[in-house]
Scaffold this motif. Structure first.
Motif, PDB file in Angstrom:
ATOM      1  N   LEU A  56       0.824  -1.210   0.000  1.00 36.35           N
ATOM      2  CA  LEU A  56       0.000   0.000   0.000  1.00 36.35           C
ATOM      3  C   LEU A  56       0.858   1.260   0.000  1.00 36.35           C
ATOM      4  O   LEU A  56       0.551   2.231  -0.698  1.00 36.35           O
ATOM      5  CB  LEU A  56      -0.943   0.003   1.194  1.00 36.35           C
ATOM      6  N   CYS A  57       1.937   1.241   0.777  1.00 33.43           N
ATOM      7  CA  CYS A  57       2.840   2.402   0.798  1.00 33.43           C
ATOM      8  C   CYS A  57       3.483   2.614  -0.572  1.00 33.43           C
ATOM      9  O   CYS A  57       3.571   3.747  -1.053  1.00 33.43           O
ATOM     10  CB  CYS A  57       3.914   2.215   1.862  1.00 33.43           C
ATOM     11  N   CYS A  58       3.923   1.531  -1.187  1.00 32.55           N
ATOM     12  CA  CYS A  58       4.543   1.642  -2.513  1.00 32.55           C
ATOM     13  C   CYS A  58       3.535   2.153  -3.537  1.00 32.55           C
ATOM     14  O   CYS A  58       3.845   3.035  -4.344  1.00 32.55           O
ATOM     15  CB  CYS A  58       5.115   0.301  -2.953  1.00 32.55           C
ATOM     16  N   CYS A  59       2.327   1.607  -3.518  1.00 32.66           N
ATOM     17  CA  CYS A  59       1.290   2.058  -4.462  1.00 32.66           C
ATOM     18  C   CYS A  59       0.959   3.530  -4.235  1.00 32.66           C
ATOM     19  O   CYS A  59       0.809   4.291  -5.188  1.00 32.66           O
ATOM     20  CB  CYS A  59       0.035   1.206  -4.320  1.00 32.66           C
ATOM     21  N   GLY A  60       0.847   3.922  -2.976  1.00 33.48           N
ATOM     22  CA  GLY A  60       0.570   5.325  -2.666  1.00 33.48           C
ATOM     23  C   GLY A  60       1.687   6.236  -3.145  1.00 33.48           C
ATOM     24  O   GLY A  60       1.434   7.309  -3.695  1.00 33.48           O
ATOM     25  N   THR A  61       2.915   5.814  -2.957  1.00 25.50           N
ATOM     26  CA  THR A  61       4.062   6.611  -3.399  1.00 25.50           C
ATOM     27  C   THR A  61       4.080   6.747  -4.912  1.00 25.50           C
ATOM     28  O   THR A  61       4.268   7.842  -5.450  1.00 25.50           O
ATOM     29  CB  THR A  61       5.375   5.965  -2.910  1.00 25.50           C
ATOM     30  N   PHE A  62       3.883   5.634  -5.611  1.00 23.11           N
ATOM     31  CA  PHE A  62       3.878   5.691  -7.075  1.00 23.11           C
ATOM     32  C   PHE A  62       2.711   6.520  -7.589  1.00 23.11           C
ATOM     33  O   PHE A  62       2.853   7.257  -8.566  1.00 23.11           O
ATOM     34  CB  PHE A  62       3.850   4.293  -7.681  1.00 23.11           C
ATOM     35  N   LEU A  63       1.565   6.424  -6.944  1.00 23.94           N
ATOM     36  CA  LEU A  63       0.413   7.230  -7.336  1.00 23.94           C
ATOM     37  C   LEU A  63       0.716   8.715  -7.148  1.00 23.94           C
ATOM     38  O   LEU A  63       0.413   9.530  -8.017  1.00 23.94           O
ATOM     39  CB  LEU A  63      -0.818   6.837  -6.524  1.00 23.94           C
TER      40      LEU A  63
END
Length: 169
Positions: A56-63
């Motif tokens: 979730l953190c990675c997806c949020g960062t990429f978003l």
């Protein structure tokens, strides 16, 4: 009974003391197995929740990066559009100023092959100078101003061309 009861046949305890001793040991073994299973489940749940949190953190960062990149690209496209509009306005200004020079020249020569009244009326309509637009501060306002100035320069150019058309006698 234990899991491996077929391999090691269970023998019944002979006395009551032996029965309670073996019962306590069997209960302790069951408790130990349950604790191990509980720890394994808790460990697996912890690992799984950790992996989900990282994902979730990675997806949020990429978003977030994607949104920032799109905003920067949109800003750059708007600035490029502003620069192109400014260039178009400058070309219109140069054309209008060149035609104004021709109008002034023909009027000062008093060339009767042109409508001198129309040339005289255009003597006061010199193209106004324009301020330099900074496309990085107010992109939309600068684009609107550049378009408005371009339209006014184009109108002046049309008027100059009409006045520069030779009069047939």
């Amino acid at each position: 009974m234990s899991r491996h009861s077929k391999q090691n046949p269970y023998t019944a305890p002979a006395s009551i003391e032996e029965q309670s001793f073996y019962g306590i040991i069997a209960a302790g073994a069951r408790d130990g197995e349950l604790r191990i299973k509980k720890r394994v489940r808790r460990f697996a749940a912890t690992i799984l929740s950790l992996l989900v949190s990282i994902a979730l953190c990675c997806c949020g960062t990429f978003l977030w990066w994607d949104i920032q990149g799109k905003a920067k690209r949109a800003r750059m496209e708007a600035e490029n559009s502003c620069v192109q509009q400014f260039g178009s306005m400058t070309e219109s200004y140069n054309e209008a100023f060149r035609l104004y020079g021709q109008v002034a020249s023909k009027f000062s020569e008093l060339d009767e092959s042109y409508d001198l009244d129309a040339l005289a009326a255009l003597q006061d309509k010199k193209p106004e100078g324009y301020k330099l637009l900074h496309c990085s501060t107010d992109v939309d306002g600068d684009v609107r101003e550049a378009k408005a100035l371009k339209r006014s320069f184009d109108r002046l150019s049309v008027e100059y061309r009409k006045a520069l058309a030779p009069v047939r006698k």
